[in-house]
Design a protein around this motif. Structure first.
Motif, PDB file in Angstrom:
ATOM      1  N   ALA A  11     -14.161  -2.258   5.803  1.00  0.00           N
ATOM      2  CA  ALA A  11     -13.446  -3.269   4.993  1.00  0.00           C
ATOM      3  C   ALA A  11     -13.309  -4.586   5.749  1.00  0.00           C
ATOM      4  N   LEU A  12     -12.952  -4.542   7.039  1.00  0.00           N
ATOM      5  CA  LEU A  12     -12.811  -5.756   7.841  1.00  0.00           C
ATOM      6  C   LEU A  12     -14.156  -6.455   8.030  1.00  0.00           C
ATOM      7  N   PHE A  13     -15.217  -5.636   8.180  1.00  0.00           N
ATOM      8  CA  PHE A  13     -16.547  -6.225   8.320  1.00  0.00           C
ATOM      9  C   PHE A  13     -16.909  -7.031   7.078  1.00  0.00           C
ATOM     10  N   MET A  14     -16.648  -6.439   5.897  1.00  0.00           N
ATOM     11  CA  MET A  14     -16.950  -7.140   4.656  1.00  0.00           C
ATOM     12  C   MET A  14     -16.051  -8.365   4.474  1.00  0.00           C
ATOM     13  N   ALA A  33      -8.970 -15.236  -0.650  1.00  0.00           N
ATOM     14  CA  ALA A  33      -7.883 -14.446  -1.237  1.00  0.00           C
ATOM     15  C   ALA A  33      -8.377 -13.130  -1.826  1.00  0.00           C
ATOM     16  N   VAL A  34      -9.447 -13.219  -2.613  1.00  0.00           N
ATOM     17  CA  VAL A  34      -9.976 -11.986  -3.229  1.00  0.00           C
ATOM     18  C   VAL A  34     -10.491 -11.030  -2.159  1.00  0.00           C
ATOM     19  N   ALA A  35     -11.186 -11.547  -1.151  1.00  0.00           N
ATOM     20  CA  ALA A  35     -11.729 -10.701  -0.089  1.00  0.00           C
ATOM     21  C   ALA A  35     -10.611 -10.020   0.687  1.00  0.00           C
ATOM     22  N   CYS A  36      -9.529 -10.783   0.952  1.00  0.00           N
ATOM     23  CA  CYS A  36      -8.387 -10.179   1.664  1.00  0.00           C
ATOM     24  C   CYS A  36      -7.731  -9.094   0.819  1.00  0.00           C
ATOM     25  N   ALA A  37      -7.582  -9.362  -0.478  1.00  0.00           N
ATOM     26  CA  ALA A  37      -6.959  -8.355  -1.345  1.00  0.00           C
ATOM     27  C   ALA A  37      -7.793  -7.068  -1.385  1.00  0.00           C
ATOM     28  N   VAL A  38      -9.116  -7.214  -1.500  1.00  0.00           N
ATOM     29  CA  VAL A  38      -9.993  -6.039  -1.521  1.00  0.00           C
ATOM     30  C   VAL A  38      -9.909  -5.302  -0.201  1.00  0.00           C
ATOM     31  N   ALA A  39      -9.921  -6.046   0.918  1.00  0.00           N
ATOM     32  CA  ALA A  39      -9.877  -5.409   2.236  1.00  0.00           C
ATOM     33  C   ALA A  39      -8.567  -4.664   2.447  1.00  0.00           C
ATOM     34  N   PHE A  40      -7.436  -5.334   2.099  1.00  0.00           N
ATOM     35  CA  PHE A  40      -6.139  -4.665   2.306  1.00  0.00           C
ATOM     36  C   PHE A  40      -5.999  -3.410   1.442  1.00  0.00           C
ATOM     37  N   ARG A  41      -6.518  -3.439   0.223  1.00  0.00           N
ATOM     38  CA  ARG A  41      -6.413  -2.247  -0.622  1.00  0.00           C
ATOM     39  C   ARG A  41      -7.271  -1.110  -0.071  1.00  0.00           C
ATOM     40  N   ARG A  42      -8.457  -1.435   0.474  1.00  0.00           N
ATOM     41  CA  ARG A  42      -9.301  -0.385   1.028  1.00  0.00           C
ATOM     42  C   ARG A  42      -8.758   0.156   2.342  1.00  0.00           C
ATOM     43  N   LEU A  43      -7.923  -0.655   2.995  1.00  0.00           N
ATOM     44  CA  LEU A  43      -7.304  -0.195   4.241  1.00  0.00           C
ATOM     45  C   LEU A  43      -5.986   0.512   4.003  1.00  0.00           C
ATOM     46  N   ALA A  44      -5.640   0.735   2.764  1.00  0.00           N
ATOM     47  CA  ALA A  44      -4.376   1.415   2.454  1.00  0.00           C
ATOM     48  C   ALA A  44      -4.342   2.790   3.094  1.00  0.00           C
ATOM     49  N   ARG A  72      -7.149   6.155   3.928  1.00  0.00           N
ATOM     50  CA  ARG A  72      -7.590   6.513   5.277  1.00  0.00           C
ATOM     51  C   ARG A  72      -7.255   7.951   5.641  1.00  0.00           C
ATOM     52  N   ASP A  73      -6.153   8.479   5.126  1.00  0.00           N
ATOM     53  CA  ASP A  73      -5.696   9.819   5.517  1.00  0.00           C
ATOM     54  C   ASP A  73      -5.958  10.885   4.463  1.00  0.00           C
ATOM     55  N   ALA A  74      -6.433  10.497   3.294  1.00  0.00           N
ATOM     56  CA  ALA A  74      -6.594  11.483   2.211  1.00  0.00           C
ATOM     57  C   ALA A  74      -7.711  12.474   2.529  1.00  0.00           C
ATOM     58  N   VAL A  75      -7.486  13.763   2.154  1.00  0.00           N
ATOM     59  CA  VAL A  75      -8.518  14.801   2.315  1.00  0.00           C
ATOM     60  C   VAL A  75      -9.230  15.047   0.995  1.00  0.00           C
TER      61      VAL A  75
END
Length: 785
Positions: free
Chosen positions: A46-49, A82-93, A97-100
């Motif tokens: 996400a950060l790379f994108m 703004a849009v890129a940050c919103a997408v990145a923050f949502r993917r970093l939720a 990250r912890d869901a199985v």
């Protein structure tokens, strides 16, 4: 089933719609963990994108700054950030990250990310492309192509969102090139976009396949680990290893514990000595241990070798498997194998084997073990040129005990019989129970014929002594059939058959004796077998017919009826005596259909006679023990038209001896039809006045043996006839004397009070046409007694 599942995970079939997140398939793959992996991969880049979007926006701003107002470019760049940050923050939720496991909804929501970014990045080529020169257009194409490629590579785990982004941006670039340049450039951009979308889908599918295989391998590893843990925890299996000198090498702790020893103390000890335990010194090795020594010496692999091992003076059973080991140069370096303690399984198998070969009631060997022992005795006799013997024992009068006192008492009596038999045998004999009241003795060495016959007589004498069971004094006896092998049979089956034939002869002789097999017994049995086969088709082949013997009034000689007597004329055997074929029919369960034919034929014939004389038909106990016999009688009367009072059924006392039957009920229903009953052969069987009190007999027939005895002046016979006549008179019954052959006998039974007579003096059994003539010449008056 396991191989099939493994194959499915090795090369899984991935549904394109499920991969894109369009629906949830019900197949063998669990998509929850796979979707979680897709979302997790998106969060990792996400950060790379985000950085790619910021860098790309900066490059576009610098490229178009000379051509487009700065405030427009700044506004657009701010929206991109703004849009890129919103997408990145949502993917970093955190839940991504912890869901199985991931849901279909989570994957579908990522499509909005791709559409939003695609829409923002389509603004430069569509809004600013017309104002750009050729160099700027080319620059825009290069920057946007790099951004599309970066997204296809980095975000392929979420193919639907990435394809949406690539498709929107690619369409905008192709439109820009179509408006500002040669059409070939627009076509090239469209082709590039299509190839990038296909590559995105392929890479996404590859990532899902990898994840599915990882899941399958993890499941397999978990299963293997579970099996290994169970193996380690079970304690029943262990590894062992020996060197080239057959000494214990690196003793496995579980192996040492199974021996009740310390691993350090048995290292270097000869393997066979460790297993032999206390038997090592005396050399009295078990066969399994000797076989193990031979296999180790020959360096042969072996499997499931069973041998006894003594652990703390307790016998245990081990199952051993092993293979030889060689080094890289091919030199033998020892054995490595696995062992299992199968003591409990061995004990269970021994228990099952004992139950399969021993009778549960008496504890004696059963038929299976008897046959096995006899087969070994036959083999030994054939090998050493000696003899063996087989005895079949049948208890006399045992059935009467069961019928009168019940099966529990009968079972306890069988236990007492087995106890007596055990006391009579030695190591040379084996006693067993064949079933019911039949026992058997296998004599392994029967070269002393006199001793074998003496044992048979001793068995009879011992079993004939009285028994005390549940405060009952019981008297039974025994009959024995003896056969000697290989003289009387070359196989165990043949010897058993010969002993059975000898036993049959002993029973025919009245019981309480033994008979040895003789060849003529087999001939008689074969004749009996052939006769039984012929008897089964005698009625259908019209080989049977009835004769009719007159029954007259003793005082006047007036005809009162006929007795229907069955005769059999076989085309090969000629006239077969009823004394021979009637008992055979009863044993073969043929008496019921034959008896029914006799009844219907006799009724049909009697209905033809002009005078109302009675017809008497003998009925077997087997017929009366069948409730359906009442219907047979009713049908015979209805179909023939014979009045019921003209039919008289003759029964013997033996019909009342079987307890728990419906014979008395059947007789009562027959009497209700109007049919008369006659008690045949009274005084020759189990004579009991109770039968006469419970059943309404119309007459009693006195057996010819008493008539003949009385004619010779025998006081007992005369007294019996007088007693029967007096008894019948007091009960209102008639008496018929059978076997009257002379005038003197006629006068005698008349003086003794018999009301009717039957015998050769008044007429032999007549063929049907002669009986008709006699009936027609008889007086028209009723002869009813």
């Amino acid at each position: 089933m396991t191989s099939q599942t493994t194959s499915q995970f090795a090369r899984p079939r991935i549904d394109a719609r499920a991969l894109l997140g369009l629906y949830d398939p019900a197949d063998t793959i669990d998509w929850g963990p796979i979707r979680a992996a897709q979302l997790h991969a998106g969060s990792q880049l996400a950060l790379f994108m985000l950085a790619a979007n910021v860098v790309g926006a900066s490059l576009i701003t610098m490229l178009l700054a000379p051509l487009v107002p700065l405030w427009q470019l700044a506004s657009w760049s701010a929206v991109v950030a703004a849009v890129a940050c919103a997408v990145a923050f949502r993917r970093l939720a955190k839940h991504h990250r912890d869901a199985v496991t991931g849901s279909l909804k989570d994957v579908r929501e990522t499509v909005l990310d791709g559409i939003s970014l695609g829409a923002i990045w389509s603004i430069p080529p569509l809004a600013f492309g017309h104002a750009a020169d050729a160099d700027a257009v080319l620059g825009l194409w290069v920057v946007l192509s790099l951004l599309m490629t970066a997204s296809a590579v980095a975000m392929a785990a979420l193919p639907l969102a990435t394809i949406a982004f690539v498709a929107i941006v690619g369409a905008a670039v192709a439109t820009m090139l179509a408006l500002s340049g040669p059409p070939v450039l627009a076509a090239t951009a469209a082709l590039f976009t299509t190839l990038l979308a296909i590559a995105t889908f392929g890479r996404g599918r590859a990532l899902v396949v990898i994840r599915a295989n990882e899941m399958a391998l993890a499941e397999r590893d978990e299963t293997v680990s579970l099996l290994l843990r169970e193996f380690e925890d079970s304690g029943s299996d262990w590894l062992w290893e020996i060197d080239a000198q057959r000494r214990v090498a690196r003793a496995n702790p579980r192996f040492a514990v199974s021996l009740g020893a310390d691993p350090k103390t048995i290292n270097g000890t000869p393997f066979l000595q460790v297993l032999a335990g206390p038997t090592w010194e005396d050399g009295n090795f078990a066969p399994g241990l000797r076989e193990l020594a031979e296999r180790l010496k020959a360096r042969d692999p072996f499997r499931d070798l069973l041998l006894p091992v003594y652990v703390n003076h307790d016998e245990r059973w081990w199952e051993m498997s092993a293979s030889p080991r060689y080094d890289e140069r091919g030199a033998f370096i020892g054995f490595r194998g696995v062992g299992s303690d199968v003591t409990e399984a061995r004990r269970s198998a021994d228990k099952i084997n004992h139950m399969a070969r021993f009778d549960t009631l008496t504890g004696l060997p059963n038929r299976l073990l008897i046959n096995e022992t006899l087969s070994r005795a036959m083999a030994d006799a054939d090998k050493w040129g000696s003899r063996c013997a087989f005895m079949m024992i049948d208890l006399d009068r045992f059935k009467a005990v069961n019928d009168t006192l019940g099966h529990p008492v009968g079972d306890r009596l069988l236990g007492r019989v087995s106890e007596r038999l055990r006391l009579l045998i030695t190591e040379n004999e084996m006693i067993g129970r064949l079933g019911g009241d039949e026992f058997a003795v296998v004599v392994r060495d029967a070269t002393d014929t006199q001793r074998t016959e003496q044992l048979a007589q001793t068995i009879i004498d011992s079993l004939s002594q009285p028994y005390e069971v549940d405060q009952h004094t019981l008297y039974i006896g025994a009959s024995v059939g003896l056969a000697v092998g290989p003289r009387d049979g070359r196989t165990a089956e043949m010897l058993i058959r010969s002993a059975d034939l000898a036993l049959y002869r002993s029973k025919d002789a009245g019981g309480g004796v033994f008979h040895s097999y003789e060849p003529q017994l087999h001939m008689a049995a074969e004749e009996r077998r052939v006769l039984e086969i012929a008897l089964r088709s005698a009625v259908e082949n019209s080989e049977m017919h009835l004769t009719y013997q007159p029954v007259v009034v003793a005082a006047t000689g007036q005809l009162t009826g006929f007795e229907a007597l069955l005769r059999w004329t076989h085309p090969q055997f000629g006239n077969v005596s009823p004394v021979k074929f009637v008992p055979l029919a009863e044993e073969a369960r043929l008496i019921a259909p034959i008896g029914e034919w006799v009844l219907r034929t006799a009724c049909d014939e009697a209905a033809r006679w002009d005078i109302p004389v009675r017809i008497a038909v003998n009925v077997s106990p087997e017929q009366l023990h069948n409730p359906a016999f009442v219907s047979v009688v009713a049908q015979a009367l209805a179909q023939s038209g014979l009045p019921p009072e003209r039919l008289e059924l003759e029964v013997t006392e033996s019909v009342f001896m079987r307890e728990g039957t419906v014979a008395i009920e059947v007789l009562e229903k027959i009497l209700d039809l109007g049919v008369r009953l006659s008690l045949d052969d009274f005084g020759t069987g189990y004579s009991s006045l109770g039968y006469l009190a419970h059943t309404r007999f119309s007459s009693i027939k006195i057996d010819r043996s008493f008539v003949q005895g009385a004619s010779k002046g025998t006081k007992e016979a005369i007294a019996i006839i007088r007693a029967v006549v007096a008894l019948a008179d007091s009960l209102g019954m008639a008496t018929t004397a059978e076997g009257v052959e002379t005038e003197e006998e006629h006068l005698m039974v008349q003086q003794l009070g018999c009301s009717k007579v039957q015998g050769y003096y008044f007429g032999r059994p007549l063929p049907v046409h002669e009986a008709r003539v006699l009936a027609m010449h008889a007086t028209g008056s009723s002869a009813a007694a």
